[in-house]
Design a protein around this motif. Sequence first.
Motif, short mmCIF file in Angstrom:
data_model
loop_
_atom_site.label_atom_id
_atom_site.label_comp_id
_atom_site.label_asym_id
_atom_site.label_seq_id
_atom_site.Cartn_x
_atom_site.Cartn_y
_atom_site.Cartn_z
N LEU A 104 0.82 -1.21 0.00
CA LEU A 104 0.00 0.00 0.00
C LEU A 104 0.85 1.26 0.00
N LYS A 105 1.90 1.26 0.84
CA LYS A 105 2.72 2.47 0.93
C LYS A 105 3.45 2.74 -0.38
N ARG A 106 3.82 1.69 -1.10
CA ARG A 106 4.49 1.87 -2.38
C ARG A 106 3.62 2.66 -3.36
N HIS A 107 2.29 2.54 -3.19
CA HIS A 107 1.37 3.23 -4.09
C HIS A 107 0.86 4.55 -3.49
N GLY A 108 1.60 5.04 -2.51
CA GLY A 108 1.31 6.37 -1.97
C GLY A 108 0.25 6.44 -0.91
N VAL A 109 -0.13 5.29 -0.34
CA VAL A 109 -1.18 5.26 0.68
C VAL A 109 -0.57 4.93 2.03
N GLU A 110 -0.78 5.79 3.01
CA GLU A 110 -0.36 5.48 4.38
C GLU A 110 -1.32 4.42 4.91
N PRO A 111 -0.84 3.20 5.19
CA PRO A 111 -1.74 2.08 5.48
C PRO A 111 -2.74 2.33 6.61
N LEU A 112 -2.28 2.93 7.70
CA LEU A 112 -3.17 3.10 8.84
C LEU A 112 -4.18 4.22 8.64
N SER A 113 -3.99 5.01 7.59
CA SER A 113 -5.00 6.02 7.29
C SER A 113 -6.24 5.39 6.67
N VAL A 114 -6.08 4.23 6.06
CA VAL A 114 -7.23 3.55 5.45
C VAL A 114 -7.70 2.36 6.28
N VAL A 115 -6.83 1.85 7.15
CA VAL A 115 -7.21 0.75 8.05
C VAL A 115 -6.75 1.11 9.46
N PRO A 116 -7.39 2.11 10.08
CA PRO A 116 -6.91 2.59 11.39
C PRO A 116 -7.00 1.56 12.50
N HIS A 117 -7.92 0.61 12.40
CA HIS A 117 -8.07 -0.39 13.47
C HIS A 117 -6.87 -1.35 13.53
N LEU A 118 -5.99 -1.28 12.55
CA LEU A 118 -4.81 -2.14 12.56
C LEU A 118 -3.75 -1.63 13.54
N GLU A 119 -3.77 -0.36 13.88
CA GLU A 119 -2.70 0.20 14.70
C GLU A 119 -2.50 -0.52 16.03
N PRO A 120 -3.53 -0.73 16.86
CA PRO A 120 -3.29 -1.44 18.13
C PRO A 120 -2.82 -2.87 17.92
N ILE A 121 -3.19 -3.47 16.81
CA ILE A 121 -2.73 -4.84 16.52
C ILE A 121 -1.23 -4.84 16.25
N LEU A 122 -0.76 -3.90 15.44
CA LEU A 122 0.67 -3.81 15.16
C LEU A 122 1.46 -3.53 16.44
N LEU A 123 0.94 -2.63 17.27
CA LEU A 123 1.62 -2.33 18.53
C LEU A 123 1.69 -3.57 19.42
N ASP A 124 0.63 -4.35 19.42
CA ASP A 124 0.62 -5.55 20.25
C ASP A 124 1.58 -6.61 19.71
N LEU A 125 1.55 -6.83 18.40
CA LEU A 125 2.43 -7.85 17.80
C LEU A 125 3.90 -7.49 18.02
N GLY A 126 4.25 -6.22 17.82
CA GLY A 126 5.62 -5.80 18.05
C GLY A 126 5.99 -5.86 19.52
N GLY A 127 5.08 -5.39 20.37
CA GLY A 127 5.38 -5.34 21.80
C GLY A 127 5.56 -6.69 22.44
N GLN A 128 4.89 -7.71 21.93
CA GLN A 128 5.02 -9.05 22.52
C GLN A 128 6.45 -9.55 22.51
N HIS A 129 7.24 -9.08 21.54
CA HIS A 129 8.61 -9.58 21.43
C HIS A 129 9.64 -8.44 21.44
N ASP A 130 9.22 -7.29 22.00
CA ASP A 130 10.12 -6.16 22.14
C ASP A 130 10.71 -5.76 20.79
#
Length: 399
Positions: A104-130
């Motif tokens: 998505l970003k390659r085509h000029g779209v900031e991903p979380l601007s179109v799928v905002p509910h993904l943000e807490p998921i990304l934070l959780d997935l990253g945070g689980q393993h520091d």
Amino acid sequence: MNPTATPPTRPDRTPHEEVSMTATATPTARCDRSFFNAQAIQALDPFGLDDALADLPALNARADVPALTALLQHMTAQYKHLTLLDAESTHATMRDFGIVLGSLKRHGVEPLSVVPHLEPILLDLGGQHDMVPRDTVLHYTVWNPDGERRRLYTGDPQERELQDAVTNVFPHLSASLALSDSLADLDPRDVRFAPLAMHLARTSEVMVDTIDRVTQHVSPIFFAQTMRPYFEEIHVNGRAYLGPAAAQVPLWLIDITLWASDRSHPAYEHFLQESLQYSPPSWRAFYAAHSARPSLVTKVSALLASDAHQHDRNLLRSADALTALLRTLKVFRGRHLGIARRAYAEDVRLYEHGSGGAPIELLKTITQLTKENEAAVRARVGGRPGGHAPARGEVGSGA
């Protein structure tokens, strides 16, 4: 950036989750075992979307933003139904999110601007393993399935070559951490130092072989104009995170103990501070442990400068072995600089800086520093009786 700092976490993280984050961040916690269980991660298809993800190259070729957005929305909605039983499952999940994020970003779209509910998921997935809240080079290469299940942006054979290059180097770079750790604890006059340093030099030769293969099979124009746009940063929780480019492959694992802990350059130090966040926790702990210690080049040079040690054969063998290691790294740096110059030539490039956020000038600086450190050790050895280039069967002989 503090090299031991954790990535941003959700403000609603539970006390149990905070304890898990702290445990994972300690240097000895699980030894990042899941990070090295590549085959188990590759085997997983957490969303059951192997076929859909195989269509990504076609979607990207026609810049089908609506279809990419719909795919990411579907994955986000399905996340709550996933059963992530282990670390390998979470790595595979972030891998599959990541390939769509980058598309998505390659085509000029900031991903979380179109799928905002993904943000807490990304934070959780990253945070689980520091780790950072997006995919890294490990997700895109080492943890990516082979064959028909390979997650690809373009489907071009050159993209596979780039992925395979990192995958092939990763085990050797990982081994170099253990070797470097052992060398840092040895006196250069110890009979074990020279053979260990030569083993590290031979381990590093794989990088030279790999970059030679990349030069043969990947066009600089392909990387600069086709691949580079997929490694653009995305924004999560108000911060920018770079894409999963090979620039995240941590050659500093060797540099930091060899010379960079006390003979570096401010620009390289700044780059390391920015790059550390994309590495597994144990590698960041390695940096924290070794960045304040004298480098091997400094230790060997200081001993060689002392008349009391001028006849120490073990020390001379150690210096010769370090010279061989620096020579290997110098060759790799030179090859890398040559590729970068072609990829970012004025008539080719789409970006001023590399995929890791650094300019070509930094590569020149690092290459020059490697040359200077090799020359410094070589000069010390050249002025001592018995200084010579080691034969493979000789470095470990004699006490």
